[in-house]
Design a protein around this motif. Structure first.
Motif, short mmCIF file in Angstrom:
data_model
loop_
_atom_site.label_atom_id
_atom_site.label_comp_id
_atom_site.label_asym_id
_atom_site.label_seq_id
_atom_site.Cartn_x
_atom_site.Cartn_y
_atom_site.Cartn_z
N LEU A 103 31.67 35.69 31.98
CA LEU A 103 31.14 35.72 30.60
C LEU A 103 32.15 36.66 30.03
N TYR A 104 32.10 37.89 30.62
CA TYR A 104 32.98 38.65 29.91
C TYR A 104 34.50 38.46 29.78
N SER A 105 35.13 37.77 30.92
CA SER A 105 36.53 37.29 31.03
C SER A 105 36.74 36.21 29.77
N GLU A 106 35.91 35.44 29.85
CA GLU A 106 35.82 34.18 28.92
C GLU A 106 36.04 34.66 27.49
N HIS A 107 35.06 35.85 27.10
CA HIS A 107 35.04 36.51 25.94
C HIS A 107 36.45 37.14 25.42
N VAL A 108 36.92 37.93 26.55
CA VAL A 108 38.28 38.41 26.47
C VAL A 108 39.10 37.27 26.18
N GLN A 109 39.20 36.24 26.79
CA GLN A 109 40.21 35.08 26.65
C GLN A 109 40.06 34.69 25.27
N LYS A 110 38.79 34.54 24.74
CA LYS A 110 38.86 33.74 23.45
C LYS A 110 39.17 34.89 22.42
N GLN A 111 39.05 36.33 22.60
CA GLN A 111 39.56 37.32 21.47
C GLN A 111 41.17 37.19 21.73
N ILE A 112 41.70 36.81 22.68
CA ILE A 112 43.05 37.17 22.78
C ILE A 112 43.85 35.83 22.35
N ALA A 113 43.12 34.79 22.49
CA ALA A 113 43.64 33.58 21.82
C ALA A 113 43.48 33.62 20.34
N ALA A 114 42.62 34.01 19.90
CA ALA A 114 42.27 34.19 18.34
C ALA A 114 43.39 35.14 17.83
N ASP A 115 43.68 36.31 18.57
CA ASP A 115 44.60 37.37 17.83
C ASP A 115 45.99 36.66 17.93
#
Length: 141
Positions: free
Chosen positions: A45-57
């Protein structure tokens, strides 16, 4: 009978202890399996959250860069357009001067050579400018 009762009682206690130990071991293993599963789920879950954040950035940065490039492109097009308008106005003034010279030449047909040389020179300049402008407009299109 008392010996048999003691033996039965002792064997019951050893079976009870073995069952308790087995139950404790099973509970221990279940707790560890639950902890490991919770850790893996949390990490996923944490890695998916980080991936979404990076994609948004990255998307935000890309949008900003595209907007900046669009602004620069629009500025350059505006400069080129302004330059062409200036050249066209200069060309129009030359055409007007040429028309005046043609009118003057018609009026003074006796003095042909001097005026015709001027007229020929100005016609050549106008043709060159028109060709340049046509090429530049074709490039822009």
């Amino acid at each position: 009978m008392s010996n048999t009762a003691l033996e039965t009682n002792a064997s019951y206690e050893t079976k009870s202890r073995k069952a308790t130990k087995q139950r404790a071991f099973v509970i221990f293993v279940c707790v560890w399996v639950i902890l490991i599963a919770a850790g893996i789920t949390g990490a996923k879950l944490y890695s998916e959250h980080v991936q979404k954040q990076i994609a948004a950035d990255v998307e935000r940065q890309t949008a900003a860069q595209i907007a900046e490039m669009q602004k620069q492109y629009d500025d350059r097009i505006a400069k080129v357009e302004t330059g062409y308008k200036e050249e066209l106005s200069q060309l129009e003034s030359k055409v007007e001067a040429l028309n005046e010279l043609l009118t003057f030449t018609k009026d003074n047909a006796d003095v042909k050579t001097d005026n015709s040389n001027k007229l020929y020179t100005q016609l050549n300049e106008v043709k060159k400018k028109l060709n340049e402008l046509q090429k530049n407009l074709d490039v822009l299109k």
